[in-house]
Design a protein around this motif. Sequence first.
Motif, PDB file in Angstrom:
ATOM      1  N   GLY A 269      13.005  42.007 -31.493  1.00  0.00           N
ATOM      2  CA  GLY A 269      13.759  40.783 -31.294  1.00  0.00           C
ATOM      3  C   GLY A 269      13.876  39.997 -32.580  1.00  0.00           C
ATOM      4  O   GLY A 269      13.608  40.525 -33.660  1.00  0.00           O
ATOM      5  N   THR A 271      13.717  35.725 -34.374  1.00  0.00           N
ATOM      6  CA  THR A 271      13.559  34.282 -34.281  1.00  0.00           C
ATOM      7  C   THR A 271      14.656  33.652 -35.127  1.00  0.00           C
ATOM      8  O   THR A 271      14.890  34.075 -36.261  1.00  0.00           O
ATOM      9  CB  THR A 271      12.177  33.830 -34.790  1.00  0.00           C
ATOM     10  OG1 THR A 271      11.163  34.481 -34.009  1.00  0.00           O
ATOM     11  CG2 THR A 271      12.013  32.331 -34.659  1.00  0.00           C
ATOM     12  N   TYR A 283      15.245  29.241 -31.702  1.00  0.00           N
ATOM     13  CA  TYR A 283      15.103  30.023 -30.475  1.00  0.00           C
ATOM     14  C   TYR A 283      14.761  31.469 -30.797  1.00  0.00           C
ATOM     15  O   TYR A 283      14.855  31.908 -31.953  1.00  0.00           O
ATOM     16  CB  TYR A 283      16.387  29.959 -29.643  1.00  0.00           C
ATOM     17  CG  TYR A 283      17.644  30.405 -30.362  1.00  0.00           C
ATOM     18  CD1 TYR A 283      18.134  31.710 -30.246  1.00  0.00           C
ATOM     19  CD2 TYR A 283      18.365  29.517 -31.157  1.00  0.00           C
ATOM     20  CE1 TYR A 283      19.287  32.109 -30.897  1.00  0.00           C
ATOM     21  CE2 TYR A 283      19.525  29.905 -31.807  1.00  0.00           C
ATOM     22  CZ  TYR A 283      19.983  31.199 -31.677  1.00  0.00           C
ATOM     23  OH  TYR A 283      21.120  31.601 -32.322  1.00  0.00           O
ATOM     24  N   LYS A 284      14.364  32.178 -29.766  1.00  0.00           N
ATOM     25  CA  LYS A 284      14.027  33.593 -29.896  1.00  0.00           C
ATOM     26  C   LYS A 284      15.065  34.440 -29.160  1.00  0.00           C
ATOM     27  O   LYS A 284      15.560  34.042 -28.100  1.00  0.00           O
ATOM     28  CB  LYS A 284      12.637  33.872 -29.325  1.00  0.00           C
ATOM     29  CG  LYS A 284      11.514  33.248 -30.128  1.00  0.00           C
ATOM     30  CD  LYS A 284      10.147  33.589 -29.546  1.00  0.00           C
ATOM     31  CE  LYS A 284       9.038  32.964 -30.383  1.00  0.00           C
ATOM     32  NZ  LYS A 284       7.686  33.282 -29.836  1.00  0.00           N
ATOM     33  N   LEU A 285      15.350  35.597 -29.732  1.00  0.00           N
ATOM     34  CA  LEU A 285      16.209  36.589 -29.076  1.00  0.00           C
ATOM     35  C   LEU A 285      15.338  37.751 -28.630  1.00  0.00           C
ATOM     36  O   LEU A 285      14.564  38.292 -29.418  1.00  0.00           O
ATOM     37  CB  LEU A 285      17.274  37.124 -30.050  1.00  0.00           C
ATOM     38  CG  LEU A 285      18.555  36.319 -30.255  1.00  0.00           C
ATOM     39  CD1 LEU A 285      19.442  37.046 -31.255  1.00  0.00           C
ATOM     40  CD2 LEU A 285      19.292  36.151 -28.949  1.00  0.00           C
ATOM     41  N   GLY A 286      15.487  38.142 -27.367  1.00  0.00           N
ATOM     42  CA  GLY A 286      14.651  39.215 -26.839  1.00  0.00           C
ATOM     43  C   GLY A 286      15.081  40.598 -27.273  1.00  0.00           C
ATOM     44  O   GLY A 286      14.322  41.559 -27.126  1.00  0.00           O
ATOM     45  N   LEU A 315      16.525  28.799 -24.586  1.00  0.00           N
ATOM     46  CA  LEU A 315      15.309  29.388 -24.022  1.00  0.00           C
ATOM     47  C   LEU A 315      15.596  30.722 -23.340  1.00  0.00           C
ATOM     48  O   LEU A 315      14.813  31.674 -23.429  1.00  0.00           O
ATOM     49  CB  LEU A 315      14.672  28.423 -23.014  1.00  0.00           C
ATOM     50  CG  LEU A 315      13.917  27.228 -23.585  1.00  0.00           C
ATOM     51  CD1 LEU A 315      13.550  26.255 -22.473  1.00  0.00           C
ATOM     52  CD2 LEU A 315      12.659  27.697 -24.324  1.00  0.00           C
ATOM     53  N   ALA A 318      15.572  34.388 -25.033  1.00  0.00           N
ATOM     54  CA  ALA A 318      14.343  35.167 -25.232  1.00  0.00           C
ATOM     55  C   ALA A 318      14.279  36.346 -24.273  1.00  0.00           C
ATOM     56  O   ALA A 318      13.562  37.327 -24.520  1.00  0.00           O
ATOM     57  CB  ALA A 318      13.120  34.270 -25.052  1.00  0.00           C
ATOM     58  N   GLU A 319      15.036  36.266 -23.168  1.00  0.00           N
ATOM     59  CA  GLU A 319      15.012  37.336 -22.163  1.00  0.00           C
ATOM     60  C   GLU A 319      16.155  38.341 -22.338  1.00  0.00           C
ATOM     61  O   GLU A 319      16.301  39.251 -21.527  1.00  0.00           O
ATOM     62  CB  GLU A 319      15.084  36.722 -20.767  1.00  0.00           C
ATOM     63  CG  GLU A 319      13.898  35.824 -20.447  1.00  0.00           C
ATOM     64  CD  GLU A 319      14.021  35.182 -19.075  1.00  0.00           C
ATOM     65  OE1 GLU A 319      14.858  35.649 -18.270  1.00  0.00           O
ATOM     66  OE2 GLU A 319      13.291  34.199 -18.814  1.00  0.00           O
TER      67      GLU A 319
END
Length: 477
Positions: A269, A271, A283-286, A315, A318-319
Amino acid sequence: MTDRPLWTVEAMAAAMGAASAGPLPLSIPGISIDTRTVAPGEAFFAIKGDNRDGHDFVEGALAAGAGLAVVAAERRDRFPSHAPLLVVPDVLDGLRDLARASRARAQAKIIAVTGSVGKTSTKEALRLTLARDGETHASVASYNNHWGVPLSLARCPASARYAVLEMGMNHAGEIAPLTRLVRPHVAIITTVEPVHLEFFGSLEAIADAKAEIFLGLEPGGAAVVNRDNPQFARLEQSAKQAGVGRIVSFGEHAGADARLVNCSLRSDGSTVQARMLGTDVTYKLGAPGRHLVLNSLAVLAAVALVGGDLALAALALAELQPASGRGSRVSLDVPGGAVLLIDESYNANPASMRAALDLLGHAEVGARGRRIAVLGDMLELGPSGAELHGALAEAVVANGVDLVFCCGPLMRALWEALPSAYQGGYAETSAALESQVLAAIQPGDTVMVKGSLGSRMAPIVKALASRYRRATASAQA
């Protein structure tokens, strides 16, 4: 999800100008064009395709539990009088009419997505992010053509708060009628690359065809365009000529409205730090890949433009998971250890091939493991096809790929451009290459398989998965 019917049959018949036949239900829960997946009570549309006529499958659909079938008047006599039918002059035209009725009743904010690369992953990211804020409808699979778009629009529940529709094309003039049908509030062009170049002759022509998406924008709607792409100025001008009042750019460019400030790319993933329409967002990428990072900027910009909750959307990213054939990963048990398989077999063009090689370059390998690329022809590139294949050698070396297996007449150009140390194997077809790949992999390797649909790379993925038991899956299809 909702238990409310998608359409009353009375409203369907009125929208399509259909004649009724047989005992019809009061309503239908959904619409199908495929007897293999038709659900109980759904309306089956007997669309005539290039290779198959849906009328040949009507009896099977009804036997499988379809509530009714929509058929052409000229085919009505093929079916018994008691069959539940809606009869229209032309089934595809009837579907378009139903799609128009769906758009007329819709309260949803609608986002349309096109681009040479990244349409489906961007659409799925929008589905994921907007669903946090309200009922969201989106195209399934890659239903993005002359029948897929009206089907997707006709399936939109009246209660949906958001809708995301993907639009594709192979030729000029194909997107204009789709966007005028959908009338989106936001239109995204992910990028313009040499895809289907055989049918266009130039990148400028491809940009003009993609820019047709602006022609259907609702008054006050917004265009979201890649600021880093060399065709940006042309797309921006096209949007202005179409009367688009707000043009939002995304990318790394200092002038981008949705600007990438920094990102950390990992094998599983990323950040991301971004400046999103004046707001700082982290944010985070899954799912991994720099191309997904950049397209996530367009996703969040579109969410903001339709009034969605930006914080919830960020948010949700991230999923994000890659779809089957588009970067999905599975760990395979091999004698002495494991191999990571990255399935990119759904399709390929020069831009997505470079993105996939970058993805492979960031992927982890085990002890003494190698990064292996198994590549098939990229099709529909026209006279420059061989040159575009050969040019991939630079990306192979730059991304630390250790070994390359190639198949297809066009991939011969890459094979010959590679230093001998990188040459794993070559064959004319994927079927002939399969045994070479199976014999070469070792514990610790990471193997990425990619090519155009016509180059048939998916069977190599299936062969690896069936030879070696799947240990763990990091992404579901």
